[in-house]
Every structure is written in structure tokens, then in C-alpha cells.
Design a protein around this motif. Structure first.
Motif, PDB file in Angstrom:
ATOM      1  N   ALA A  49      -1.520   4.482  14.008  1.00  0.00           N
ATOM      2  CA  ALA A  49      -2.806   4.859  14.605  1.00  0.00           C
ATOM      3  C   ALA A  49      -3.961   4.487  13.680  1.00  0.00           C
ATOM      4  N   GLU A  50      -3.726   4.606  12.388  1.00  0.00           N
ATOM      5  CA  GLU A  50      -4.763   4.281  11.402  1.00  0.00           C
ATOM      6  C   GLU A  50      -5.072   2.793  11.368  1.00  0.00           C
ATOM      7  N   VAL A  51      -4.031   1.948  11.445  1.00  0.00           N
ATOM      8  CA  VAL A  51      -4.237   0.504  11.283  1.00  0.00           C
ATOM      9  C   VAL A  51      -4.479  -0.208  12.609  1.00  0.00           C
ATOM     10  N   GLN A  88      -5.819  -6.365   6.842  1.00  0.00           N
ATOM     11  CA  GLN A  88      -6.958  -7.272   6.765  1.00  0.00           C
ATOM     12  C   GLN A  88      -6.688  -8.468   5.864  1.00  0.00           C
ATOM     13  N   THR A  89      -5.666  -8.365   5.018  1.00  0.00           N
ATOM     14  CA  THR A  89      -5.348  -9.424   4.051  1.00  0.00           C
ATOM     15  C   THR A  89      -4.147 -10.261   4.465  1.00  0.00           C
ATOM     16  N   CYS A  90      -3.168  -9.650   5.144  1.00  0.00           N
ATOM     17  CA  CYS A  90      -1.883 -10.304   5.399  1.00  0.00           C
ATOM     18  C   CYS A  90      -1.625 -10.456   6.897  1.00  0.00           C
ATOM     19  N   SER A 140       0.831  -1.202   0.000  1.00  0.00           N
ATOM     20  CA  SER A 140       0.000   0.000   0.000  1.00  0.00           C
ATOM     21  C   SER A 140       0.865   1.251   0.000  1.00  0.00           C
ATOM     22  N   ALA A 141       0.323   2.295  -0.625  1.00  0.00           N
ATOM     23  CA  ALA A 141       0.948   3.618  -0.654  1.00  0.00           C
ATOM     24  C   ALA A 141      -0.133   4.601  -1.072  1.00  0.00           C
ATOM     25  N   ASN A 150      -4.107   1.260   3.670  1.00  0.00           N
ATOM     26  CA  ASN A 150      -3.224   0.584   4.626  1.00  0.00           C
ATOM     27  C   ASN A 150      -3.974  -0.481   5.415  1.00  0.00           C
ATOM     28  N   GLN A 151      -5.220  -0.194   5.769  1.00  0.00           N
ATOM     29  CA  GLN A 151      -6.002  -1.175   6.523  1.00  0.00           C
ATOM     30  C   GLN A 151      -6.229  -2.453   5.729  1.00  0.00           C
ATOM     31  N   GLU A 152      -6.386  -2.330   4.421  1.00  0.00           N
ATOM     32  CA  GLU A 152      -6.592  -3.523   3.589  1.00  0.00           C
ATOM     33  C   GLU A 152      -5.401  -4.468   3.686  1.00  0.00           C
TER      34      GLU A 152
END
Length: 274
Positions: free
Chosen positions: A86-88, A67-69, A41-42, A62-64
Motif C-alpha cells: 500500500a505504501e509503494v 523509484q530507483t529500480c 530497504s529496511a 521503500n519508495q526510494e
């Protein structure tokens, strides 16, 4: 969690810069993970295009990635990392192994920004990971056990040499090996320019200088010799090498190299405090 020595099903990268690409490319080339099982992600396509060229999947979320790995490398710039964590944090689970490659961000800082039992490790890589000849050290957080450390070490050895160290030595590694790539390139360039001055064509001089560094490094690693011993083996009485060594000593090469590592290490520690 995957057992030590086995490949994870999916590997994620939050941040898609040069170091993230180097690690991903090393893992893929060594067959540790398939390209289609890597997700990066970027915020823009500027770096993601390099991951797509490797055959990896990409996202702007970034959350994806979390949620995937289950294994996720955080490879953002250090000053951006706190906001990213903080986001993830809301999607971090007990299944995740979280690995920071951001220079200067301590394990305690990482753990403060993530859920209380998050399994966190810190890795200091260098750019030769891209050709599977990296020199890396890693340190584990409070909730990362020996199985996580062994698993990560086994995986990263696909990119070169990886050793576990106390966290206090991570900043030293940054000065020695992370910055050391540039120091070695400077020395290689100077060696070649000396040959060019004496009449050798530029391209040939640079190729021979690089091969000389490669061959010397392999001898030191494979024979386990102290560099002083190998240097002594090359020096013969009244020969060419001792005259060259004398010139290097007169120029202060040894002191300059030590000062370069010290300066880079001090800067890494300064960044850690910030």
C-alpha cells in the motif's frame, strides 16, 4: 525492460532479511548484477548492514527502492507485506517487474494491493540460494508475460535451479524445499551422530555426512535417475546397506519424511488463507 537473459541495470529489495540477502549474494557472485547496483530497504540497520558488507546501497525508504529500480523483490514478513505494498503502490509504474518472495501471499492478494496492470510474479526460494545451489519455483500474475517470466528465470538461475509452475504448487514447494533444508539438516545430523556413536570424531563425521548428501544429490540430478534406482545400485545381497535400509524402514523414516512435507505444505496453505 531488460531482455530475457540480460542483467537489469538496478535490482531492489524491499526487506533485507536472510532470504533477500541470499538472493542478492547469489546474483552478485554469479555476476548477474554489480553490488553497487543493488538497493535494499529496511526500517533499521539490523539487516541492512549485511547488504552494506556485500557492497550494496541501502535506504530506509521503500519508495526510494521503487523509484530507483525496475526489478524489485519484496522480501518482507508475510503479515507486513500488505502495508508495504500500500505504501509503494503510488510509485509503481508499467516499467516495474515486482517479485514477491513472501511465503503464503497469493498472486491475487498481491494484485489487489497494487495498480491494476502491475506485472507481478511470485517466487518460492530456499536458503541455499546463498551458495548458488537454491531450488526455486515461480508463478506469474495476470499481467506478467512470458518475457518477464523468462527474464526472471534466467536471472534466478544464477542462484540455482528455477522452474515455472502453476501457483497451486508454490505452497508444496515451500513444504518440500523451503522447509526441506531443515529436514535434510536433521537427517545429516542424525547420520553423523550414528558415526559418532560408533567411534568417529564429531567434526569428521559431520563433514562426511554433508559430503555424502552433496554427492548423492549431484548423482541424482546429473544422471536423471529415480532415487530408488540409485538406492538399488548401492544395495548388494547381504551387504551393509540393506541392513541399514531395514533399520530405517523399521524406524519409519519414509513415512516421517512424507508427513513432514505434508505438515509444512498444509501450514503454508493455512498461511495463504490467512
Amino acid at each position: 525492460m531488460a531482455a530475457a537473459g540480460t542483467a537489469p541495470r538496478r535490482v531492489g529489495f524491499v526487506g533485507a532479511g536472510r532470504m533477500a540477502e541470499a538472493i542478492a549474494q547469489g546474483l552478485i557472485r554469479a555476476g548477474k548484477v554489480e553490488a553497487q547496483h543493488v538497493l535494499a530497504s529496511a526500517p533499521s540497520d539490523r539487516n541492512l548492514c549485511h547488504f552494506r558488507a556485500l557492497g550494496c546501497r541501502t535506504t530506509y525508504s521503500n519508495q526510494e527502492v521503487l523509484q530507483t529500480c525496475s526489478l524489485v523483490f519484496f522480501a518482507t514478513k508475510p503479515h507486513i507485506l500488505p502495508a508495504v505494498l500500500a505504501e509503494v503502490a503510488p510509485v509503481v509504474t508499467s516499467e516495474h517487474i515486482l517479485v514477491s518472495v513472501a511465503a503464503g501471499v497469493s498472486l491475487s492478494t498481491l494484485e489487489e494491493l497494487l495498480p491494476p496492470t502491475a506485472r507481478v510474479l511470485r517466487v518460492s526460494p530456499n536458503l541455499p540460494c546463498v551458495v548458488q545451489e537454491g531450488a526455486m519455483v515461480m508463478a506469474r500474475g495476470r499481467h506478467a508475460g512470458s518475457s518477464e517470466a523468462e527474464f526472471l528465470q534466467s536471472l534466478l538461475e544464477a542462484c540455482g535451479q528455477c522452474e515455472e509452475v502453476p501457483e497451486a504448487q508454490v505452497d508444496i514447494h515451500t513444504g518440500l524445499s523451503g522447509s526441506g533444508v531443515a529436514f535434510v539438516c536433521t537427517f545429516s545430523e542424525a547420520l553423523a551422530e550414528g558415526a559418532i556413536k560408533m567411534g568417529m570424531p564429531s567434526g569428521l563425521a559431520h563433514r562426511i555426512a554433508a559430503q555424502t548428501l552433496l554427492g548423492t544429490a549431484k548423482m541424482l540430478l546429473q544422471k536423471g535417475q529415480h532415487p530408488a534406482q540409485l538406492r538399488t545400485d548401492v544395495c548388494t545381497p547381504s551387504g551393509t546397506t540393506i541392513y541399514g535400509i531395514h533399520a530405517l524402514e523399521q524406524g519409519g523414516l519414509r513415512a516421517a519424511a512424507m508427513s513432514a512435507v505434508e505438515a509444512a505444505t498444509c501450514r503454508a496453505k493455512e498461511l495463504s488463507r490467512k
